[in-house]
Write a protein that holds these residues in place. Structure first.
Motif, PDB file in Angstrom:
ATOM      1  N   ILE A 135       0.839  -1.202   0.000  1.00  0.00           N
ATOM      2  CA  ILE A 135       0.000   0.000   0.000  1.00  0.00           C
ATOM      3  C   ILE A 135       0.875   1.253   0.000  1.00  0.00           C
ATOM      4  CG2 ILE A 135      -1.682   1.349   1.314  1.00  0.00           C
ATOM      5  CD1 ILE A 135      -2.793  -1.375   2.324  1.00  0.00           C
ATOM      6  N   PHE A 136       1.892   1.260   0.849  1.00  0.00           N
ATOM      7  CA  PHE A 136       2.797   2.418   0.898  1.00  0.00           C
ATOM      8  C   PHE A 136       3.502   2.615  -0.448  1.00  0.00           C
ATOM      9  CE2 PHE A 136       2.774   1.833   5.621  1.00  0.00           C
ATOM     10  CZ  PHE A 136       2.403   3.124   5.959  1.00  0.00           C
ATOM     11  N   ASP A 137       4.014   1.515  -1.006  1.00  0.00           N
ATOM     12  CA  ASP A 137       4.763   1.615  -2.260  1.00  0.00           C
ATOM     13  C   ASP A 137       3.880   2.044  -3.428  1.00  0.00           C
ATOM     14  OD1 ASP A 137       7.207   0.940  -1.160  1.00  0.00           O
ATOM     15  OD2 ASP A 137       6.954  -1.201  -1.497  1.00  0.00           O
ATOM     16  N   ILE A 138       2.700   1.432  -3.523  1.00  0.00           N
ATOM     17  CA  ILE A 138       1.804   1.759  -4.638  1.00  0.00           C
ATOM     18  C   ILE A 138       1.273   3.185  -4.504  1.00  0.00           C
ATOM     19  CG2 ILE A 138      -0.360   1.160  -5.794  1.00  0.00           C
ATOM     20  CD1 ILE A 138       0.146  -1.755  -4.910  1.00  0.00           C
ATOM     21  N   THR A 139       0.958   3.596  -3.273  1.00  0.00           N
ATOM     22  CA  THR A 139       0.479   4.965  -3.057  1.00  0.00           C
ATOM     23  C   THR A 139       1.552   5.975  -3.463  1.00  0.00           C
ATOM     24  OG1 THR A 139      -0.889   4.217  -1.198  1.00  0.00           O
ATOM     25  CG2 THR A 139      -0.474   6.578  -1.369  1.00  0.00           C
ATOM     26  N   LYS A 140       2.787   5.689  -3.099  1.00  0.00           N
ATOM     27  CA  LYS A 140       3.896   6.554  -3.485  1.00  0.00           C
ATOM     28  C   LYS A 140       4.018   6.633  -5.001  1.00  0.00           C
ATOM     29  CE  LYS A 140       8.906   7.100  -2.884  1.00  0.00           C
ATOM     30  NZ  LYS A 140      10.139   6.511  -2.259  1.00  0.00           N
ATOM     31  N   GLU A 141       3.871   5.482  -5.653  1.00  0.00           N
ATOM     32  CA  GLU A 141       3.945   5.426  -7.116  1.00  0.00           C
ATOM     33  C   GLU A 141       2.828   6.247  -7.761  1.00  0.00           C
ATOM     34  OE1 GLU A 141       3.165   2.090 -10.586  1.00  0.00           O
ATOM     35  OE2 GLU A 141       3.875   1.408  -8.626  1.00  0.00           O
ATOM     36  N   MET A 142       1.599   6.128  -7.226  1.00  0.00           N
ATOM     37  CA  MET A 142       0.467   6.853  -7.789  1.00  0.00           C
ATOM     38  C   MET A 142       0.575   8.356  -7.523  1.00  0.00           C
ATOM     39  SD  MET A 142      -1.079   4.666  -9.433  1.00  0.00           S
ATOM     40  CE  MET A 142      -0.970   2.877  -9.560  1.00  0.00           C
ATOM     41  N   ASN A 143       1.064   8.720  -6.348  1.00  0.00           N
ATOM     42  CA  ASN A 143       1.272  10.137  -6.050  1.00  0.00           C
ATOM     43  C   ASN A 143       2.248  10.766  -7.046  1.00  0.00           C
ATOM     44  OD1 ASN A 143      -0.436  10.680  -3.860  1.00  0.00           O
ATOM     45  ND2 ASN A 143       1.010   9.833  -2.382  1.00  0.00           N
ATOM     46  N   LYS A 144       3.288  10.013  -7.368  1.00  0.00           N
ATOM     47  CA  LYS A 144       4.262  10.516  -8.332  1.00  0.00           C
ATOM     48  C   LYS A 144       3.650  10.588  -9.723  1.00  0.00           C
ATOM     49  CE  LYS A 144       8.917   9.617 -10.129  1.00  0.00           C
ATOM     50  NZ  LYS A 144      10.112   8.715 -10.062  1.00  0.00           N
ATOM     51  N   LYS A 145       2.865   9.573 -10.064  1.00  0.00           N
ATOM     52  CA  LYS A 145       2.252   9.510 -11.385  1.00  0.00           C
ATOM     53  C   LYS A 145       1.290  10.658 -11.620  1.00  0.00           C
ATOM     54  CE  LYS A 145      -0.575   6.407 -14.287  1.00  0.00           C
ATOM     55  NZ  LYS A 145      -1.219   5.061 -14.365  1.00  0.00           N
ATOM     56  N   TYR A 146       0.491  10.999 -10.596  1.00  0.00           N
ATOM     57  CA  TYR A 146      -0.541  12.024 -10.759  1.00  0.00           C
ATOM     58  C   TYR A 146      -0.184  13.349 -10.072  1.00  0.00           C
ATOM     59  CZ  TYR A 146      -3.344   8.124 -12.447  1.00  0.00           C
ATOM     60  OH  TYR A 146      -3.806   7.036 -13.163  1.00  0.00           O
ATOM     61  N   ASP A 147       1.061  13.463  -9.590  1.00  0.00           N
ATOM     62  CA  ASP A 147       1.522  14.678  -8.939  1.00  0.00           C
ATOM     63  C   ASP A 147       0.591  15.049  -7.784  1.00  0.00           C
ATOM     64  OD1 ASP A 147       3.181  16.822  -8.460  1.00  0.00           O
ATOM     65  OD2 ASP A 147       2.160  18.151  -9.868  1.00  0.00           O
ATOM     66  N   MET A 148       0.378  14.103  -6.900  1.00  0.00           N
ATOM     67  CA  MET A 148      -0.483  14.305  -5.738  1.00  0.00           C
ATOM     68  C   MET A 148       0.275  13.967  -4.470  1.00  0.00           C
ATOM     69  SD  MET A 148      -4.135  12.785  -7.077  1.00  0.00           S
ATOM     70  CE  MET A 148      -5.044  13.559  -8.424  1.00  0.00           C
ATOM     71  N   ASN A 149      -0.384  14.127  -3.334  1.00  0.00           N
ATOM     72  CA  ASN A 149       0.225  13.810  -2.043  1.00  0.00           C
ATOM     73  C   ASN A 149      -0.824  13.154  -1.137  1.00  0.00           C
ATOM     74  OD1 ASN A 149       2.206  13.728  -0.043  1.00  0.00           O
ATOM     75  ND2 ASN A 149       1.585  15.724   0.791  1.00  0.00           N
ATOM     76  N   LYS A 150      -1.399  12.064  -1.632  1.00  0.00           N
ATOM     77  CA  LYS A 150      -2.455  11.378  -0.890  1.00  0.00           C
ATOM     78  C   LYS A 150      -1.864  10.356   0.086  1.00  0.00           C
ATOM     79  CE  LYS A 150      -5.691  13.467  -3.278  1.00  0.00           C
ATOM     80  NZ  LYS A 150      -6.655  12.759  -4.134  1.00  0.00           N
ATOM     81  N   ARG A 151      -2.619  10.063   1.120  1.00  0.00           N
ATOM     82  CA  ARG A 151      -2.215   9.037   2.084  1.00  0.00           C
ATOM     83  C   ARG A 151      -3.476   8.442   2.706  1.00  0.00           C
ATOM     84  NH1 ARG A 151      -1.520  14.025   3.965  1.00  0.00           N
ATOM     85  NH2 ARG A 151      -2.506  14.610   5.939  1.00  0.00           N
ATOM     86  N   PHE A 152      -3.358   7.224   3.215  1.00  0.00           N
ATOM     87  CA  PHE A 152      -4.487   6.547   3.834  1.00  0.00           C
ATOM     88  C   PHE A 152      -4.448   6.723   5.347  1.00  0.00           C
ATOM     89  CE2 PHE A 152      -4.043   4.249  -0.189  1.00  0.00           C
ATOM     90  CZ  PHE A 152      -5.364   4.207  -0.614  1.00  0.00           C
ATOM     91  N   THR A 153      -5.627   6.875   5.944  1.00  0.00           N
ATOM     92  CA  THR A 153      -5.711   6.952   7.399  1.00  0.00           C
ATOM     93  C   THR A 153      -5.388   5.577   7.986  1.00  0.00           C
ATOM     94  OG1 THR A 153      -8.053   6.338   7.439  1.00  0.00           O
ATOM     95  CG2 THR A 153      -7.521   8.702   7.261  1.00  0.00           C
ATOM     96  N   PRO A 154      -4.976   5.522   9.270  1.00  0.00           N
ATOM     97  CA  PRO A 154      -4.719   4.224   9.907  1.00  0.00           C
ATOM     98  C   PRO A 154      -5.919   3.282   9.826  1.00  0.00           C
ATOM     99  CG  PRO A 154      -3.815   5.984  11.250  1.00  0.00           C
ATOM    100  CD  PRO A 154      -4.600   6.654  10.152  1.00  0.00           C
ATOM    101  N   ALA A 155      -7.125   3.819   9.988  1.00  0.00           N
ATOM    102  CA  ALA A 155      -8.320   2.974   9.910  1.00  0.00           C
ATOM    103  C   ALA A 155      -8.488   2.390   8.519  1.00  0.00           C
ATOM    104  CB  ALA A 155      -9.554   3.787  10.297  1.00  0.00           C
ATOM    105  N   MET A 156      -8.193   3.211   7.506  1.00  0.00           N
ATOM    106  CA  MET A 156      -8.308   2.735   6.134  1.00  0.00           C
ATOM    107  C   MET A 156      -7.235   1.694   5.829  1.00  0.00           C
ATOM    108  SD  MET A 156     -10.184   3.035   3.484  1.00  0.00           S
ATOM    109  CE  MET A 156     -10.255   2.933   1.694  1.00  0.00           C
ATOM    110  N   LEU A 157      -6.021   1.911   6.340  1.00  0.00           N
ATOM    111  CA  LEU A 157      -4.955   0.928   6.167  1.00  0.00           C
ATOM    112  C   LEU A 157      -5.350  -0.403   6.799  1.00  0.00           C
ATOM    113  CD1 LEU A 157      -1.770   3.090   6.875  1.00  0.00           C
ATOM    114  CD2 LEU A 157      -2.357   1.999   4.714  1.00  0.00           C
ATOM    115  N   ALA A 158      -5.932  -0.321   7.983  1.00  0.00           N
ATOM    116  CA  ALA A 158      -6.372  -1.536   8.671  1.00  0.00           C
ATOM    117  C   ALA A 158      -7.427  -2.268   7.855  1.00  0.00           C
ATOM    118  CB  ALA A 158      -6.923  -1.183  10.053  1.00  0.00           C
ATOM    119  N   TRP A 159      -8.367  -1.513   7.299  1.00  0.00           N
ATOM    120  CA  TRP A 159      -9.423  -2.124   6.478  1.00  0.00           C
ATOM    121  C   TRP A 159      -8.835  -2.789   5.238  1.00  0.00           C
ATOM    122  CZ3 TRP A 159     -11.322  -1.486   1.509  1.00  0.00           C
ATOM    123  CH2 TRP A 159     -12.544  -2.118   1.251  1.00  0.00           C
TER     124      TRP A 159
END
Length: 324
Positions: free
Chosen positions: A202-226
């Motif tokens: 999740i961390f790696d793919i999110t980092k990849e997508m943030n770079k791809k779309y020039d964003m800075n998104k992250r998941f909350t702990p609850a969302m990571l748990a889900w």
């Protein structure tokens, strides 16, 4: 052959993500990989669709002495049957109507001293299975319309989500070719059997997508748990698609359980009966600390990277790393 359609190999540029060896099955996979990286032997990767066979193939390539040479991925099921022979083996000028002046290299030649992965090998037509067997045995090929042998030096990795033994029994896959590519067989377990890897992915793919779309998104702990509790029947591919959609559609930088208007209350209530928020948070922190410690393997480096004190870093290491 008809008019030629331009098809290019898929040149993978995705980073190699960390695979956690504390999963017994993936530990065995990594052990085999470490033994075959520099051996000139054909490897067969087997696993469900989306488990990361191409990712494993790239890992083998990057860990080998061939890493400075091309890594070419070819999906045998994605190229029209009328074109696949010329794409794989190349052709000489005038070999067929529409052939390029001067001829063309095939993917085997283009790989040079690098690695060629033949994905969906079970989809390769029977007539080309004979030619592939010859290539594997002789380390050479002949272009379409050619009259001289071309020596090859690339490493070949085959991958499939099909049961090749069943295809052999059904006379849809050559038995001699199966035995030739099945020298080293690596079975990659589905993501549901290696949950330890989900948070890192999740961390790696999110980092990849943030770079791809020039964003800075992250998941909350609850969302990571889900996310970590889901089955992901489509494996890494399904997880990747979910994360990409979440990064694109979320209106906030922090992505929470209300993404896409879905109702996670029922799930949350069920999980809260089984565990506590503290345990959820600890599970997320554990995965994160383990992942970062692999990259920064000392309390000083870890503390500096996470902006915490060295004593706090030591406590985290003792709690999540040394206790294992």
């Amino acid at each position: 052959m008809g008019n030629e359609q331009k098809l290019s190999p898929i040149l993978s540029t995705a980073p190699i993500n960390t695979l956690f060896p504390n999963n017994e099955k993936m530990g065995k996979v990594l052990d085999v990989i470490s033994k075959v990286t520099d051996l000139d032997v054909t490897v067969l990767l087997v696993g469900e669709s989306g488990v990361g066979k191409n990712r494993i193939a790239r890992m083998i390539h990057e860990m080998s002495k061939r890493s400075i040479h091309p890594f070419i991925e070819v999906n045998c099921g994605a190229i029209p049957e009328s074109l696949i022979e010329s794409e794989l083996f190349g052709y000489e000028e005038g070999a067929f109507t529409g052939a390029k002046k001067g001829g063309k290299q095939g993917y085997f030649e283009a790989a040079g001293e690098g690695t060629l992965i033949l994905d969906e090998i079970g989809e390769l037509p029977m007539n080309l299975q004979v030619k592939l067997l010859s290539v594997l045995q002789n380390k050479s090929l002949m272009r379409i319309g050619g009259n001289k042998s071309v020596q090859l030096s690339c490493r070949i990795i085959c991958a499939t989500n099909q049961n090749l033994e069943e295809l052999v029994n059904a006379k849809l896959f050559r038995e001699d070719l199966y035995y030739r590519i099945n020298i080293v067989k690596i079975i990659i377990p589905p993501l549901r059997e290696r949950r330890e890897e989900i948070i890192s992915l999740i961390f790696d793919i999110t980092k990849e997508m943030n770079k791809k779309y020039d964003m800075n998104k992250r998941f909350t702990p609850a969302m990571l748990a889900w996310l970590g509790q889901q089955e992901w029947k489509g494996n890494i591919r399904e997880l990747r698609n979910f994360i990409e959609k979440a990064v694109i559609t979320s209106g906030e930088d922090e992505i929470n359980l209300e993404i896409d208007g879905e109702d996670f209350e029922q799930f949350s209530e069920k999980r809260m009966k089984e565990t506590t928020l503290q345990k959820y948070m600890e599970s997320i922190e554990k995965e994160f600390i383990m992942r970062m410690y692999q990259k920064y393997p000392s309390s000083i480096k870890l503390a500096e990277k996470l902006n915490i004190s060295q004593s706090t870093a030591n406590r985290k290491i003792q709690k999540y790393i040394e206790e294992r």
